[in-house]
Design a protein around this motif. Structure first.
Motif, mmCIF file in Angstrom:
data_model
loop_
_atom_site.group_PDB
_atom_site.id
_atom_site.type_symbol
_atom_site.label_atom_id
_atom_site.label_comp_id
_atom_site.label_asym_id
_atom_site.label_seq_id
_atom_site.Cartn_x
_atom_site.Cartn_y
_atom_site.Cartn_z
ATOM 1 N N GLU A 116 0.831 -1.208 0.000
ATOM 2 C CA GLU A 116 0.000 0.000 0.000
ATOM 3 C C GLU A 116 0.866 1.260 0.000
ATOM 4 O O GLU A 116 0.560 2.243 -0.677
ATOM 5 N N ALA A 117 1.953 1.236 0.768
ATOM 6 C CA ALA A 117 2.861 2.382 0.798
ATOM 7 C C ALA A 117 3.505 2.609 -0.564
ATOM 8 O O ALA A 117 3.646 3.748 -1.019
ATOM 9 N N CYS A 118 3.903 1.519 -1.225
ATOM 10 C CA CYS A 118 4.502 1.630 -2.563
ATOM 11 C C CYS A 118 3.526 2.288 -3.539
ATOM 12 O O CYS A 118 3.900 3.142 -4.345
ATOM 13 N N LYS A 119 2.274 1.890 -3.462
ATOM 14 C CA LYS A 119 1.266 2.475 -4.339
ATOM 15 C C LYS A 119 1.095 3.963 -4.051
ATOM 16 O O LYS A 119 1.006 4.791 -4.971
ATOM 17 N N LEU A 120 1.062 4.319 -2.774
ATOM 18 C CA LEU A 120 0.905 5.714 -2.390
ATOM 19 C C LEU A 120 2.109 6.558 -2.812
ATOM 20 O O LEU A 120 1.973 7.759 -3.071
ATOM 21 N N ARG A 121 3.266 5.934 -2.903
ATOM 22 C CA ARG A 121 4.475 6.653 -3.334
ATOM 23 C C ARG A 121 4.525 6.833 -4.848
ATOM 24 O O ARG A 121 5.418 7.507 -5.356
ATOM 25 N N GLY A 122 3.605 6.188 -5.540
ATOM 26 C CA GLY A 122 3.518 6.400 -6.982
ATOM 27 C C GLY A 122 4.162 5.319 -7.830
ATOM 28 O O GLY A 122 4.338 5.505 -9.039
ATOM 29 N N ILE A 123 4.511 4.190 -7.225
ATOM 30 C CA ILE A 123 5.066 3.088 -8.011
ATOM 31 C C ILE A 123 3.935 2.460 -8.821
ATOM 32 O O ILE A 123 2.896 2.082 -8.280
ATOM 33 N N LYS A 124 4.134 2.347 -10.115
ATOM 34 C CA LYS A 124 3.052 1.953 -11.025
ATOM 35 C C LYS A 124 2.732 0.473 -10.968
ATOM 36 O O LYS A 124 1.564 0.072 -11.052
ATOM 37 N N LYS A 125 3.753 -0.366 -10.873
ATOM 38 C CA LYS A 125 3.535 -1.812 -10.851
ATOM 39 C C LYS A 125 3.937 -2.357 -9.484
ATOM 40 O O LYS A 125 5.110 -2.394 -9.136
ATOM 41 N N VAL A 126 2.924 -2.784 -8.728
ATOM 42 C CA VAL A 126 3.161 -3.329 -7.387
ATOM 43 C C VAL A 126 2.387 -4.635 -7.256
ATOM 44 O O VAL A 126 1.211 -4.703 -7.607
ATOM 45 N N VAL A 127 3.062 -5.675 -6.780
ATOM 46 C CA VAL A 127 2.433 -6.983 -6.636
ATOM 47 C C VAL A 127 2.554 -7.445 -5.189
ATOM 48 O O VAL A 127 3.651 -7.471 -4.631
ATOM 49 N N GLU A 128 1.408 -7.792 -4.581
ATOM 50 C CA GLU A 128 1.409 -8.343 -3.230
ATOM 51 C C GLU A 128 1.399 -9.861 -3.344
ATOM 52 O O GLU A 128 0.377 -10.459 -3.662
ATOM 53 N N SER A 129 2.550 -10.473 -3.121
ATOM 54 C CA SER A 129 2.659 -11.912 -3.319
ATOM 55 C C SER A 129 3.921 -12.451 -2.675
ATOM 56 O O SER A 129 4.923 -11.744 -2.537
#
Length: 238
Positions: free
Chosen positions: A93-106
């Motif tokens: 969630e933090a990565c997404k909020l920082r603006g990283i476009k491709k994030v995978v929770e796995s």
């Protein structure tokens, strides 16, 4: 037991509610602290080994155990196609909020049907292997994620220095039958603790032997100032 200690701390910092750092307790009888702001460091604040690794990245990149995403964010800003991978919901969630476009929770082993030019495992990311006996499984899976000519970049440390040295220059190691770099950790944040989990620190020679037995070439790229190193692994196609 709270499972996502690391992610909760990262997300708190991202949301501006940071008040304390992460405490760690290990089988080495050491209590330590992970300063949460350090996980959000810029390229200039990163150790030379990390900077070197980021400069060696090429093509499509998988940042394994991306944490707060500082490495992914730097690479994305440099124009790379980078995917941040972490099994921590808070970190994702933090990565997404920082603006990283491709994030995978796995979990790494659940990632399938994707291939990358560079696999990145920094801040002793190889630690997720847990024990030496798991290296074969790790290398087998890594092969499925690498494109032809791809590379795995990782840093780790030889923690032999943490054991008592004898008069002959050797070290007194515990007679447990286990590799001395196999450590167990517990994390604590805001009075909540994780379950105990295994973590691996691997010296370069042991890594090289294990890599070669799985048909990887292993190159010592750079050494740090305190028993740490950066290695590059590529598949031996011969």
């Amino acid at each position: 037991m709270e499972k996502d200690i690391f992610g909760n701390a990262i997300l708190d910092y991202q949301l501006g509610t940071y008040t304390e750092d992460i405490k760690t307790y290990s089988s080495l009888d050491e209590e330590d602290v992970i300063p949460v702001p350090y996980l959000f460091r810029t390229f200039k604040a990163m150790p030379p080994l990390e900077q070197k690794a980021l400069k060696l990245c090429k093509g499509s990149i998988l940042d394994i155990g991306s944490g707060a995403g500082s490495h992914s964010l730097y690479l994305q800003k440099k124009g790379f196609d980078v995917t941040a991978l972490d099994q921590s919901h808070g970190a994702v969630e933090a990565c997404k909020l920082r603006g990283i476009k491709k994030v995978v929770e796995s979990d790494l082993y659940d990632l399938k049907d994707q291939k990358f030019d560079t696999l990145l495992m920094l801040m002793n990311g190889i630690g997720i292997v847990g024990k030496l006996k798991n290296l074969d499984k790790f290398f087998t899976h890594i092969k499925t994620l690498l494109k032809p000519g791809g590379q795995l970049l990782l840093d780790s440390s030889d923690i032999i220095y943490m054991f008592e040295e004898d008069e002959d220059g050797g070290y007194w190691l515990p007679d447990t039958g286990n590799y001395y770099g196999e450590v167990t950790f517990t994390m604590e944040y805001k009075k909540k603790k994780t379950d105990e989990f295994p973590w691996l620190y691997i010296d370069y020679n042991t890594l090289q032997r294990a890599a070669q037995s799985s048909n990887f070439n292993c190159e010592l790229v750079s050494e740090g100032e305190h028993y740490d190193y950066l290695a590059k692994l590529t598949l031996d196609l011969q």
